[in-house]
Design an enzyme around this catalytic site. Structure first.
Site, short mmCIF file in Angstrom:
data_model
loop_
_atom_site.label_atom_id
_atom_site.label_comp_id
_atom_site.label_asym_id
_atom_site.label_seq_id
_atom_site.Cartn_x
_atom_site.Cartn_y
_atom_site.Cartn_z
N ARG A 124 0.76 -0.90 0.03
CA ARG A 124 0.05 0.02 0.12
C ARG A 124 0.83 1.55 0.17
NH1 ARG A 124 -4.36 -2.10 -2.18
NH2 ARG A 124 -5.79 -3.66 -0.67
N ASP A 141 -1.57 -13.07 -1.87
CA ASP A 141 -2.17 -12.04 -2.11
C ASP A 141 -3.10 -11.69 -1.50
OD1 ASP A 141 -3.76 -10.38 -4.30
OD2 ASP A 141 -5.54 -11.58 -4.72
N HIS A 147 -6.82 -3.54 4.06
CA HIS A 147 -7.26 -2.61 4.07
C HIS A 147 -8.39 -1.68 5.83
CE1 HIS A 147 -8.74 -2.75 -0.11
NE2 HIS A 147 -8.94 -4.61 -0.02
#
Length: 426
Positions: A66, A307, A311
């Site tokens: 991120r 994967d 969030h």
């Protein structure tokens, strides 16, 4: 740098193909003793490895950290610590950061940020096209010189088959591999769930199996023309696994991986509109999951990846189709893989192979070996430790997981990177 001796441990070495009890000594960042007998020299610390497994740390082919661009979700620093806690020694970062990794300057920027954390090998995929817009190819040779291990469009589509062919030709000329997320954009049409009885009953926009199959057929046909190497990322269907196996049987330079959660969850887990199960590719039918397990067992799928997509909490609170897809998965990669051993799908040595040797071969980097003078990138695992997953205990800043409350058997005790202990379970 302290020295460490692990005695009477089950050593899983996928490079040598050996599974045996031994004592392993680590000094100055490397293995300096590996034998059934104890060494004559002294070490700063000795750990009894009785009942434990020692194997190369995992190489994760798909993990989003991120940063840059979405540091409200996570950062390179936070996710490096999570990877270490998950027994991971190397991660591959896709190019869909903000800005996109389509220039050497962006590669250098990410490496500079990562260097401040250390204790984890960071590999980077360069964008296949400028801005991931699917049209003009990025400067692939410059990205290779900057250190990119391959190229990817991440989730973004390419404009047409001609761009696919040109990309393959350039990559082949550079001796690089293209990492392909196989999903036809027109057929997936912004969907969010498997096209099947569950998704239909819930009224969720579908992503048919044909979306994966159509994309695979296109890429495989152009690999036949160009001879370029392609790695298919995160297969999700039985038909997809069959196509990959057929291509491999014809000698095409094709490899594949699967995300760990696809080996356990199915579209039935979407019942109740559980946003934690919103992933792309979507969770498929039971027969797809079973076919992926079979392909993994037989080596058609050579790697398991996390994967990882962390969030913030708000990303999962809207109605299912409006939530952001993805799972925080660094810290469940190894426990889920160990579950395959307990389920009789893989042997312990095969798990080490799918987590370390297979991914290393995709990247073209030397695979970690447990031999004298080898760099000590290792993970010490307790295969019998029973525990329950509590997301609030994640090291990752992302707590979005469908495995909350799951009982696991097996977890990381110790992670070593270049001989340094970077994680130790309390």
């Amino acid at each position: 740098m302290t020295s460490l001796l692990i005695t009477d441990v089950r050593v899983l070495d996928p490079v040598a193909g050996t599974d045996a009890i031994a004592s392993v000594g680590i000094r100055d960042g490397r293995i300096d003793h590996h034998d059934a007998s104890l060494p004559s020299t002294r070490y700063d610390e000795t750990i009894s490895g009785h009942g434990l497994w020692l194997m190369p740390s995992a190489v994760d082919l798909a993990a989003r950290f991120r940063e840059p661009g979405a540091t409200h979700k996570a950062s390179l620093a936070s996710e490096t610590r999570a990877a270490q806690a998950g027994g991971i020694g190397c991660v591959v970062l896709p190019p869909d950061t903000s800005p996109v990794v389509d220039t050497p300057a962006m590669v250098d920027r990410i490496r500079g940020i990562a260097a401040r954390s250390g204790g984890l090998d960071i590999e980077i995929l360069g964008a296949l096209t400028q801005g991931l817009k699917g049209e003009a190819l990025a400067s692939m040779s410059a990205l290779k010189r900057a250190g990119c291990v391959g190229y990817s469009q991440a989730f973004a589509p390419l404009r047409d088959a001609l761009v696919v062919r040109r990309a393959l030709e350039y990559a082949h000329g550079l001796g690089q591999v293209i990492h392909v997320f196989a999903q036809d954009a027109a057929l997936s049409n912004g969907g969010c769930a498997h096209e099947g009885p569950v998704g239909t009953r819930l009224g969720l926009p579908p992503i048919p199996v044909a979306a994966e199959v159509a994309a695979l057929r296109l890429w495989i046909s152009l690999v036949e023309d160009t001879g370029a190497r392609v790695h298919f990322c995160r297969l999700s269907t039985a038909s997809g696994a069959m196509l990959v196996e057929s291509a491999q049987s014809r000698g095409l330079p094709i490899t594949a991986d699967v995300a760990a959660h696809q080996l356990f969850l199915t579209d039935a887990d979407v019942e109740g509109f559980d946003a934690m199960t919103h992933v792309i590719p979507p969770l498929r039918a039971t027969h797809d999951r079973d076919a992926l397990r079979d392909a993994l067992q037989r080596g058609v799928i050579g790697s398991i990846c996390s994967d990882h997509q962390p969030h913030e909490a708000d990303a999962k609170v809207d109605p299912f189709p409006m939530t952001e897809p993805g799972i925080s998965a660094l810290e469940t990669l190894l426990p889920l893989s160990l579950r395959l051993v307990h389920d009789g799908i893989l042997s312990p040595l095969e798990v080490a192979t799918r987590l370390s040797l297979g991914p290393s071969q995709v990247l073209g980097r030397p695979a970690a070996a447990l031999k004298s003078k080898a760099v000590a990138n290792l993970v010490l695992v307790d295969p019998d430790a029973q525990w329950t997953l509590e997301p609030r205990e994640f090291v990752s800043r992302g707590r979005n997981t469908p495995f909350a409350g799951y009982g696991f058997k097996g977890r990381v005790n110790l992670t070593l990177h270049a001989g340094q202990v970077v994680y130790r379970r309390a």
